[in-house]
Design an enzyme around this catalytic site. Structure first.
Site, PDB file in Angstrom:
ATOM      1  N   ASN A 270     -10.062  -3.378  -6.900  1.00 16.21           N
ATOM      2  CA  ASN A 270      -9.259  -2.378  -7.593  1.00 16.21           C
ATOM      3  C   ASN A 270      -9.731  -2.088  -9.017  1.00 16.21           C
ATOM      4  O   ASN A 270      -9.319  -1.094  -9.618  1.00 16.21           O
ATOM      5  CB  ASN A 270      -7.788  -2.800  -7.638  1.00 16.21           C
TER       6      ASN A 270
ATOM      7  N   ASP B  18       0.832  -1.201   0.000  1.00 16.82           N
ATOM      8  CA  ASP B  18       0.000   0.000   0.000  1.00 16.82           C
ATOM      9  C   ASP B  18       0.869   1.254   0.000  1.00 16.82           C
ATOM     10  O   ASP B  18       1.929   1.288   0.629  1.00 16.82           O
ATOM     11  CB  ASP B  18      -0.907  -0.009   1.238  1.00 16.82           C
TER      12      ASP B  18
END
Length: 259
Positions: free
Chosen positions: A77, A29
């Site tokens: 995503n 991340d």
């Protein structure tokens, strides 16, 4: 990459091999935030993130970590801006083309988990070729979770089991924890000992929901492209300082350790 015996045991870094996690999972991340801090396009952060992946994979080989699972692209995503998704797909394909032989040279097996049917035929073909080329390597197993979600994983395992029950191959009473685990996309791999998430977020975001039932969690503010070997070492030091009890008391664990 040549490695000395000392590097292989992890003892050179002050961590006994028998204390090391055998399976580490990482949520990669902070790539976009890394790019924004530098006034770069978001894809530049993902490119920098690929270099960080390479460094940590090699570090796992040096320490003796057997399995590394990386959350590269979640099933959620796809909801990101179309140009970012297209760029990520191009980057994924380029990495498959360029990195596979490097993985084989370093005795690293590649395994992709997730719903690969969501990818283009070209990406699916390169996934099959990369997995086949590295299938017999054993130093480190690198698992890439792509178009993956923990809820999807449990659902697809449940569907497989339900079909077997319907066809009479399995009785409902035989559906045990072990049976479910054998139908997950990580079947045959040990559960993660340590889950690392970078960038300061403190959640697991639908990643390895079943498999991380007893994992130790390590959260760091470091953005993924900046997560280097020194950061990795800090995570390992934190892990080996913990006592894993698996439902037992501290006294029980300590007594077992002295036996």
């Amino acid at each position: 990459m040549a490695m000395t015996p000392q590097m292989e045991t992890g003892s050179a870094q002050g961590i006994p091999k028998d204390k090391l996690p055998q399976h580490i999972a990482i949520i990669l991340d902070g790539n976009n935030r890394w790019a924004k801090k530098r006034r770069l396009p978001g894809l530049a952060g993902h490119r920098a993130g690929v270099s960080a992946v390479r460094n940590i994979v090699e570090a796992c080989g040096e320490y003796g970590v057997k399995v590394l699972t990386l959350f590269a692209f979640s099933s959620e995503n796809w909801n990101r801006p179309r140009n970012e998704v297209n760029g990520l797909m191009e980057l994924f394909l380029r990495a498959l083309r360029r990195e596979t032989r490097r993985l084989k040279r370093n005795q690293i097996r590649l395994k992709i988990i997730g719903d690969v049917s969501g990818f283009s035929p070209d990406i699916q073909r390169h996934i099959r070729e990369a997995e086949a080329l590295t299938a017999n390597e054993h130093k480190v197993t690198l698992v890439i979770a792509a178009n993956y979600g923990g809820m999807w994983d449990i659902a697809q395992a449940s569907q497989q089991i339900a079909r077997k029950v319907k066809q009479g191959e399995l009785h409902a009473d035989e559906v045990t924890q072990e049976v479910i685990e054998s139908h997950l996309s990580t079947a045959g791999l040990p559960a993660p000992d340590l889950l690392i998430r970078t960038s300061g977020e403190q959640r697991i975001s639908n990643f390895l929901l079943w498999q991380c039932a007893y994992s130790e969690f390590y959260f760091t503010d470091t953005l993924w492209p900046d997560f280097d070997r020194a950061e990795f070492h800090r995570a390992l030091l934190d892990y080996v300082g913990r006592q894993r009890r698996f439902g037992k008391t501290s006294e029980q664990v300590e007594a077992e350790a002295t036996c």
